[in-house]
Scaffold this motif. Structure first.
Motif, PDB file in Angstrom:
ATOM      1  N   VAL A  32       0.658  -1.262  -0.081  1.00 50.32           N
ATOM      2  CA  VAL A  32       0.073  -0.017   0.095  1.00 50.32           C
ATOM      3  C   VAL A  32       1.043   1.160   0.029  1.00 50.32           C
ATOM      4  O   VAL A  32       2.020   1.299   0.358  1.00 50.32           O
ATOM      5  CB  VAL A  32      -0.952   0.192   1.164  1.00 50.32           C
ATOM      6  CG1 VAL A  32      -1.841  -1.169   1.225  1.00 50.32           C
ATOM      7  CG2 VAL A  32      -0.041  -0.036   2.546  1.00 50.32           C
ATOM      8  N   LEU A  33       0.249   2.501  -0.471  1.00 47.41           N
ATOM      9  CA  LEU A  33       0.835   3.436  -0.385  1.00 47.41           C
ATOM     10  C   LEU A  33       1.116   4.145   1.130  1.00 47.41           C
ATOM     11  O   LEU A  33       1.905   4.783   1.534  1.00 47.41           O
ATOM     12  CB  LEU A  33       0.115   4.830  -1.272  1.00 47.41           C
ATOM     13  CG  LEU A  33       0.454   4.360  -2.723  1.00 47.41           C
ATOM     14  CD1 LEU A  33      -0.095   5.529  -3.666  1.00 47.41           C
ATOM     15  CD2 LEU A  33       1.975   4.089  -3.132  1.00 47.41           C
ATOM     16  N   SER A  34      -0.315   3.979   1.859  1.00 49.47           N
ATOM     17  CA  SER A  34      -0.055   4.528   2.900  1.00 49.47           C
ATOM     18  C   SER A  34       0.951   4.369   4.260  1.00 49.47           C
ATOM     19  O   SER A  34       1.493   3.132   4.272  1.00 49.47           O
ATOM     20  CB  SER A  34      -1.562   4.368   3.709  1.00 49.47           C
ATOM     21  OG  SER A  34      -1.916   2.962   3.735  1.00 49.47           O
TER      22      SER A  34
ATOM     23  N   GLY B 285       4.216   4.245   2.314  1.00 50.53           N
ATOM     24  CA  GLY B 285       4.505   3.064   1.426  1.00 50.53           C
ATOM     25  C   GLY B 285       4.983   1.654   2.295  1.00 50.53           C
ATOM     26  O   GLY B 285       5.999   1.542   2.378  1.00 50.53           O
TER      27      GLY B 285
END
Lengths: 150, 150
Positions: B74-76, B79
């Protein structure tokens, strides 16, 4: 009438996506929008995985929303496919515009196309507005979502 | 001392896994253990996806537990990688034996090895024993889990 599209994210969208992740009561403490390097690595991994659909909504060339749709093949329910929606964000200027509904309805439709029979997501217990939003879209809050930080 | 191992599932494990999916108050209405054909298709899709870790616990040559660990980049959180635990089942004869704890602790350790910084799962609101179990293992029930059947 302004141009609007929902499409797969490209690397050029990263600054806008990360800014939306950070512009959030929970995200503000966890993100680093001034240093994109770790996000570039993560983007490459997401982009290389055919079961990850990182998505943006764009209006007049401006990224105004994002979500990540993950496809998970499972054995249960006679060998089915489910999708998971994560990291839904709407630009602050666009909240209340109905964009969230469009984006989630797009994700539900995409899940059908991908052969899923179940869409799932979790929402922090403090986001009560979000809970009402998902219930209006037909989601049922039947589960408790557990997290373990490593 | 009996032989015990936790390992990747192989196709020969399918009858035992499906029997455990079906031997459950919720699963009983959703599974067809007498017809394995749809599960064979699903197994092939799970097995071909490097981000799916379908796992069994085996004692003395008998499959007594299962779970599926899914890796999601995921990016959140600058990353990151998270894992999702799904379809945890313990054979009826083995419940209360501590096997569930071993299996979840294995999944947490495997998640660390895979570079995850968060493990998540959802549990039906009616499974209150399961909620206490996950809390004892350090999971926090901070989220509401929403599902939409398609």
């Amino acid at each position: 009438m302004s141009d609007f599209c929902i499409r797969q994210a490209v690397v050029e969208d990263l600054p806008a996506i990360v800014a939306m992740l950070a512009d959030d009561p929970l995200g503000a403490t966890r993100e680093s929008p001034d240093d994109l390097a770790p996000y570039l690595d993560a983007f490459a991994r997401v982009d290389a995985d055919p079961n990850q659909h990182l998505t943006v909504a764009e209006r007049d060339g401006r990224v105004i929303g994002t979500l990540q749709l993950t496809v998970v093949p499972v054995l249960s329910r006679k060998g089915s496919t489910r999708t998971i929606i994560e990291a839904v964000r709407i630009h602050a200027d666009e909240r209340g515009s109905g964009l969230g509904t469009l984006l989630i309805e797009w994700a539900v439709q995409r899940s059908r196309e991908l052969g899923a029979d179940l869409v799932q997501l979790t929402s922090d217990a403090t986001r009560t507005d979000a809970h009402r939003f998902y219930e209006r879209l037909g989601f049922v809050g039947s589960h408790l979502g557990f997290k373990l930080k490593l």
